[in-house]
Design a protein around this motif. Structure first.
Motif, PDB file in Angstrom:
ATOM      1  N   LEU A  27      -9.642   0.857 -14.621  1.00 58.30           N
ATOM      2  CA  LEU A  27     -10.854   1.612 -14.331  1.00 58.30           C
ATOM      3  C   LEU A  27     -11.715   1.725 -15.579  1.00 58.30           C
ATOM      4  O   LEU A  27     -11.198   1.925 -16.681  1.00 58.30           O
ATOM      5  N   LEU A  28     -13.021   1.600 -15.408  1.00 58.06           N
ATOM      6  CA  LEU A  28     -13.932   1.908 -16.496  1.00 58.06           C
ATOM      7  C   LEU A  28     -13.890   3.404 -16.781  1.00 58.06           C
ATOM      8  O   LEU A  28     -13.621   4.213 -15.877  1.00 58.06           O
ATOM      9  N   PHE A  29     -14.172   3.780 -18.004  1.00 57.51           N
ATOM     10  CA  PHE A  29     -14.146   5.202 -18.344  1.00 57.51           C
ATOM     11  C   PHE A  29     -15.131   5.997 -17.502  1.00 57.51           C
ATOM     12  O   PHE A  29     -14.900   7.159 -17.185  1.00 57.51           O
ATOM     13  N   GLU A  30     -16.255   5.377 -17.129  1.00 57.74           N
ATOM     14  CA  GLU A  30     -17.252   6.073 -16.320  1.00 57.74           C
ATOM     15  C   GLU A  30     -16.786   6.311 -14.888  1.00 57.74           C
ATOM     16  O   GLU A  30     -17.430   7.049 -14.144  1.00 57.74           O
ATOM     17  N   GLU A  31     -15.661   5.685 -14.506  1.00 60.81           N
ATOM     18  CA  GLU A  31     -15.122   5.855 -13.160  1.00 60.81           C
ATOM     19  C   GLU A  31     -14.003   6.884 -13.089  1.00 60.81           C
ATOM     20  O   GLU A  31     -13.568   7.255 -11.992  1.00 60.81           O
ATOM     21  N   ILE A  32     -13.528   7.334 -14.223  1.00 60.50           N
ATOM     22  CA  ILE A  32     -12.382   8.236 -14.256  1.00 60.50           C
ATOM     23  C   ILE A  32     -12.735   9.584 -13.637  1.00 60.50           C
ATOM     24  O   ILE A  32     -13.786  10.165 -13.907  1.00 60.50           O
ATOM     25  N   THR A  33     -11.818  10.087 -12.817  1.00 56.81           N
ATOM     26  CA  THR A  33     -11.923  11.440 -12.268  1.00 56.81           C
ATOM     27  C   THR A  33     -10.643  12.197 -12.588  1.00 56.81           C
ATOM     28  O   THR A  33      -9.631  11.600 -12.960  1.00 56.81           O
ATOM     29  N   ALA A  34     -10.690  13.496 -12.407  1.00 51.34           N
ATOM     30  CA  ALA A  34      -9.517  14.320 -12.693  1.00 51.34           C
ATOM     31  C   ALA A  34      -8.315  13.877 -11.859  1.00 51.34           C
ATOM     32  O   ALA A  34      -7.178  13.805 -12.359  1.00 51.34           O
ATOM     33  N   SER A  35      -8.541  13.565 -10.593  1.00 51.20           N
ATOM     34  CA  SER A  35      -7.437  13.204  -9.712  1.00 51.20           C
ATOM     35  C   SER A  35      -6.935  11.786  -9.940  1.00 51.20           C
ATOM     36  O   SER A  35      -5.800  11.457  -9.558  1.00 51.20           O
ATOM     37  N   SER A  36      -7.755  10.913 -10.553  1.00 54.41           N
ATOM     38  CA  SER A  36      -7.314   9.531 -10.771  1.00 54.41           C
ATOM     39  C   SER A  36      -6.434   9.386 -12.007  1.00 54.41           C
ATOM     40  O   SER A  36      -5.753   8.363 -12.162  1.00 54.41           O
TER      41      SER A  36
END
Length: 260
Positions: free
Chosen positions: A67-76
């Motif tokens: 994942l790109l850093f801009e795609e990271i979420t808390a749940s991922s």
């Protein structure tokens, strides 16, 4: 737009929950992307997750590999053990080899609750310079005698276990490290503190390159002045918490999905 209420100074002894750490670390990933400090899907930010009382196991949150850093979420974010192996079901792979440096410092350095590592142009350029980071300005003065150096041993991997010990030895009690020919690394007792160090270490490297590129003679302040400037900056476990509140508000406005 009405002004937000002023932030309440947090309890420095607060033990954050896993949910809090997920939101903080996801915010850090988004901010690293926002400020141009990513290397595609490579490099990592990680944070230790405290267990229940009496639990001596080691668990950390890290990005899913790919994942790109801009795609990271808390749940991922993926919960991993000290070897970088998933400690929760996940559809995305993790990169245990990329966690070698992080796990060494998490386990060997008491203040390394959060570890951030980048491969930026400015950071890697300064990492290739014999003199390392120079105290050329007020920002870089804050890092005086706070930046460790670790010599390059190739790509950090499990087949070189002795490097873990050398990383911890070289780090000592300093919060920041320049990895020769590799990049920058910062640690913190909180995500906010580690991000503060990384943001300003990157800025110090960018300023140094700009000053060197000008071709003008460089002027370094006297040692007592550099030490005084360093010591005038607040120390303690709440380092970076105030700008962190402002940055979180920015993300809440512009990228609220980071917290999901």
């Amino acid at each position: 737009m009405p002004l937000p209420p002023p932030p309440v100074r947090p309890d420095p002894d607060h033990l954050p929950s896993e949910a809090e750490l997920r939101r903080d670390l996801a915010a850090a990933y988004r901010l690293i992307a926002l400020f141009g400090m990513t290397d595609l899907v490579f490099t990592h930010l990680s944070v230790r997750v405290p267990g229940p009382p009496g639990d001596t196991s080691h668990r950390f949150l890290v990005n899913p590999y790919g994942l790109l850093f801009e795609e990271i979420t808390a749940s991922s974010l993926v919960l991993v053990d000290a070897a970088g192996e998933p400690a929760q079901p996940t559809a995305w792979p993790v990169n245990p080899a990329g966690f070698v440096i992080h796990s060494a410092l998490h386990l060997g350095s008491p203040g390394a609750q959060c570890v951030m590592h980048t491969h930026t142009l400015a950071g890697m350029a300064v990492a290739a310079q014999a003199g390392g980071l120079l105290p050329l300005n007020q920002i870089s003065a804050e890092f005086h005698e706070r930046v460790a150096i670790h010599d390059y041993e190739g790509v950090a991997a499990e087949d070189n276990p002795g490097e873990r010990e050398r990383l911890v030895r070289d780090m000592g009690d300093r919060p920041c490290m320049i990895l020769r020919h590799h990049g920058l690394l910062t640690t913190g007792r909180t995500v906010a503190e580690a991000f503060y160090w990384m943001y300003y270490l990157e800025q110090a490297c960018r300023i140094q390159l700009a000053a060197q590129a000008s071709g003008a003679p460089l002027v370094i302040p006297p040692e007592p002045v550099v030490r005084r400037a360093r010591d005038q900056v607040e120390e303690g476990p709440l380092r970076g918490w105030l700008p962190w509140q402002a940055l979180r508000r920015k993300l809440d406005r512009e990228q609220p999905d980071y917290a999901t």
